[in-house]
Scaffold this active site. Structure first.
Site, PDB file in Angstrom:
ATOM      1  N   HIS A  62      14.562  57.447  91.646  1.00 17.15           N
ATOM      2  CA  HIS A  62      16.009  57.908  92.093  1.00 17.15           C
ATOM      3  C   HIS A  62      16.711  56.057  92.900  1.00 17.15           C
ATOM      4  O   HIS A  62      15.319  55.222  92.954  1.00 17.15           O
ATOM      5  CB  HIS A  62      15.286  58.872  92.513  1.00 17.15           C
ATOM      6  CG  HIS A  62      14.817  58.564  93.827  1.00 17.15           C
ATOM      7  ND1 HIS A  62      13.261  58.516  93.853  1.00 17.15           N
ATOM      8  CD2 HIS A  62      15.148  58.893  95.781  1.00 17.15           C
ATOM      9  CE1 HIS A  62      12.920  58.262  95.524  1.00 17.15           C
ATOM     10  NE2 HIS A  62      13.615  58.975  95.942  1.00 17.15           N
ATOM     11  N   HIS A  64      18.247  56.088  95.979  1.00 14.85           N
ATOM     12  CA  HIS A  64      17.803  56.045  97.570  1.00 14.85           C
ATOM     13  C   HIS A  64      16.940  54.507  97.586  1.00 14.85           C
ATOM     14  O   HIS A  64      15.849  53.873  96.581  1.00 14.85           O
ATOM     15  CB  HIS A  64      16.359  56.288  97.664  1.00 14.85           C
ATOM     16  CG  HIS A  64      16.906  57.783  98.205  1.00 14.85           C
ATOM     17  ND1 HIS A  64      15.910  59.415  98.664  1.00 14.85           N
ATOM     18  CD2 HIS A  64      18.054  58.507  98.169  1.00 14.85           C
ATOM     19  CE1 HIS A  64      16.934  60.459  98.759  1.00 14.85           C
ATOM     20  NE2 HIS A  64      17.981  59.568  98.921  1.00 14.85           N
ATOM     21  N   ASP A  66      14.782  52.285  99.255  1.00 11.80           N
ATOM     22  CA  ASP A  66      13.383  52.033  99.170  1.00 11.80           C
ATOM     23  C   ASP A  66      13.027  51.809  97.982  1.00 11.80           C
ATOM     24  O   ASP A  66      11.854  51.480  97.741  1.00 11.80           O
ATOM     25  CB  ASP A  66      12.706  52.963 100.352  1.00 11.80           C
ATOM     26  CG  ASP A  66      12.415  54.379  99.556  1.00 11.80           C
ATOM     27  OD1 ASP A  66      14.007  55.188  99.189  1.00 11.80           O
ATOM     28  OD2 ASP A  66      11.571  55.163 100.460  1.00 11.80           O
ATOM     29  N   HIS A  67      13.364  52.985  96.534  1.00 11.44           N
ATOM     30  CA  HIS A  67      12.930  52.477  95.681  1.00 11.44           C
ATOM     31  C   HIS A  67      13.854  51.307  94.769  1.00 11.44           C
ATOM     32  O   HIS A  67      13.343  51.249  93.482  1.00 11.44           O
ATOM     33  CB  HIS A  67      12.748  53.650  95.092  1.00 11.44           C
ATOM     34  CG  HIS A  67      12.399  55.399  95.377  1.00 11.44           C
ATOM     35  ND1 HIS A  67      10.516  56.072  95.043  1.00 11.44           N
ATOM     36  CD2 HIS A  67      12.464  55.270  97.283  1.00 11.44           C
ATOM     37  CE1 HIS A  67      10.517  56.137  95.834  1.00 11.44           C
ATOM     38  NE2 HIS A  67      11.355  55.954  97.059  1.00 11.44           N
ATOM     39  N   ASP A 211       9.966  60.687  94.917  1.00 14.59           N
ATOM     40  CA  ASP A 211      10.042  61.570  95.597  1.00 14.59           C
ATOM     41  C   ASP A 211      10.496  63.015  95.523  1.00 14.59           C
ATOM     42  O   ASP A 211      11.126  63.436  94.498  1.00 14.59           O
ATOM     43  CB  ASP A 211      10.947  61.410  96.474  1.00 14.59           C
ATOM     44  CG  ASP A 211      11.133  59.867  97.804  1.00 14.59           C
ATOM     45  OD1 ASP A 211       9.702  59.212  97.223  1.00 14.59           O
ATOM     46  OD2 ASP A 211      11.748  59.561  98.215  1.00 14.59           O
ATOM     47  N   HIS A 270       3.676  56.434  99.398  1.00 20.31           N
ATOM     48  CA  HIS A 270       4.638  56.619  99.723  1.00 20.31           C
ATOM     49  C   HIS A 270       4.373  57.319 101.302  1.00 20.31           C
ATOM     50  O   HIS A 270       4.769  58.191 101.916  1.00 20.31           O
ATOM     51  CB  HIS A 270       5.715  57.007  99.129  1.00 20.31           C
ATOM     52  CG  HIS A 270       6.913  57.682  99.366  1.00 20.31           C
ATOM     53  ND1 HIS A 270       7.395  58.189 100.014  1.00 20.31           N
ATOM     54  CD2 HIS A 270       8.159  57.161  98.934  1.00 20.31           C
ATOM     55  CE1 HIS A 270       8.330  58.503  99.992  1.00 20.31           C
ATOM     56  NE2 HIS A 270       9.388  57.151  99.851  1.00 20.31           N
TER      57      HIS A 270
END
Ligand SMILES: [Zn+2]
Length: 324
Positions: A62, A64, A66-67, A211, A270
């Site tokens: 996805h 976001h 942090d990914h 997530d 995570h």
């Protein structure tokens, strides 16, 4: 099969954990696939034996940060170090837009082609990076996916012992037998393929999820899976305090689900940066909460831990892959 964790922290990095990135490859293979590419992933890769030139496919769960904030830097470095082979990036469209915007505005020319694919557009049983790939849409604040890696069904194997016993020498006849063809031997006898083939090993299956606050969405996929790698951002207590808004999963909720599908191997990943080895919130809190609900093989990911799935379907910690 091997899973190598390059970043196991949620949201922000800590001194010992970078943000999300996970490598998967066949044991001892040079080629590999990457799932997620948080900022600094390319620095983490430098501490392993993984090479950007041998990277086959990047899967992003996805958009976001942090990914995926590590994507432009990693792709640029692959170019600067001379990559020529095209690279496939499977990602929600927002990730492609983000990358193309950075590329346009930072004078970035790549030495190789990138082919962006959307997870929802992969055909059934798409073959990418040496695996059969399926995707499942998860429940998070933005469109988010799990990627399911299945070994391409291995060939039936030749029974070499029986071949030797019956004095059938290595050569073209072995290839024919392996393909299921009967072979006329010099002595006049017909060697029947089915007499010289052992059954194929079962294709193993690893799920690496993004997530997700609803592990239940993975029920069908987990049915014949060997491993689920899934976020366990908080303990249930912290999750209740934080509230449902971030749409993350607790260790407890994940473990209850894993037990209900009788999953053989579960990897927690995570973790919120509030969790440390010692102090108010610890990794042991997450582990103990999961152990109270789940009776399978439970592992917690650390940066640079290398988990190896053996042919028997058991996941074990391999030696630390971090090079100095
Ligand atoms: Zn995240």
């Amino acid at each position: 099969l091997e899973i190598i964790f390059l970043g196991t922290s949620a949201g922000t990095p800590t001194k010992t954990r970078n943000v999300s990135a996970t490598a998967i490859r066949h044991t001892n293979a040079k080629s590999w696939c990457l799932v997620d590419c948080g900022e600094g992933t390319q620095h983490q890769i430098l501490h392993t034996d993984l090479s950007l030139a041998q990277l086959k496919v990047i899967f992003i769960t996805h958009v976001h940060g942090d990914h995926c904030y590590g994507l432009p830097g990693l792709l640029a470095s692959a170019s600067l170090t001379g990559r020529k082979n095209p690279l496939i990036v499977v990602a929600p469209y927002a990730v492609q837009e983000m990358f193309e915007c950075v590329q346009r505005n930072s004078d970035l020319t790549l030495s190789y082609d990138i082919c962006f694919l959307k997870p929802q557009d992969l055909t059934d049983n798409a073959e990418l990076g040496g695996f059969t790939i399926e995707t499942v849409e998860l429940s998070h604040r933005v469109q988010c996916f799990a990627y399911i890696f299945t070994e391409k069904t291995p060939y039936a194997r030749l029974n070499r012992e029986k071949l030797a016993k019956d004095c059938i020498p290595a050569g073209p006849s072995w290839g024919k037998l392996e393909r299921g063809e009967d072979v006329a031997l010099e002595c006049g006898r017909i060697a029947k393929a089915k007499e010289y083939l052992l059954p194929a090993a079962r294709a193993r299956k690893i799920i690496i999820a993004g997530d997700n606050d609803t592990p239940e969405l993975l029920r069908k996929s987990c049915k014949h899976a060997d491993v689920l790698v899934h976020e366990a951002t908080y303990t249930q207590e912290v999750s209740d305090k934080v509230g449902a808004l971030p749409q993350h999963c607790s260790a407890k909720k994940l473990a209850i689900f894993a037990e209900s599908v009788m999953l053989p191997n579960l990897v927690l990943n995570h973790f919120s940066a509030r969790y440390q080895e010692h102090g108010e919130h610890t990794f042991d809190d997450l582990k103990n909460e999961a152990l109270a609900e789940y009776r399978g093989n439970l592992l917690l990911a650390k940066d640079f831990s290398n988990f190896r799935l053996n042919v028997g379907g058991l996941l074990n910690l391999n030696e630390n892959t971090k090079k100095s």
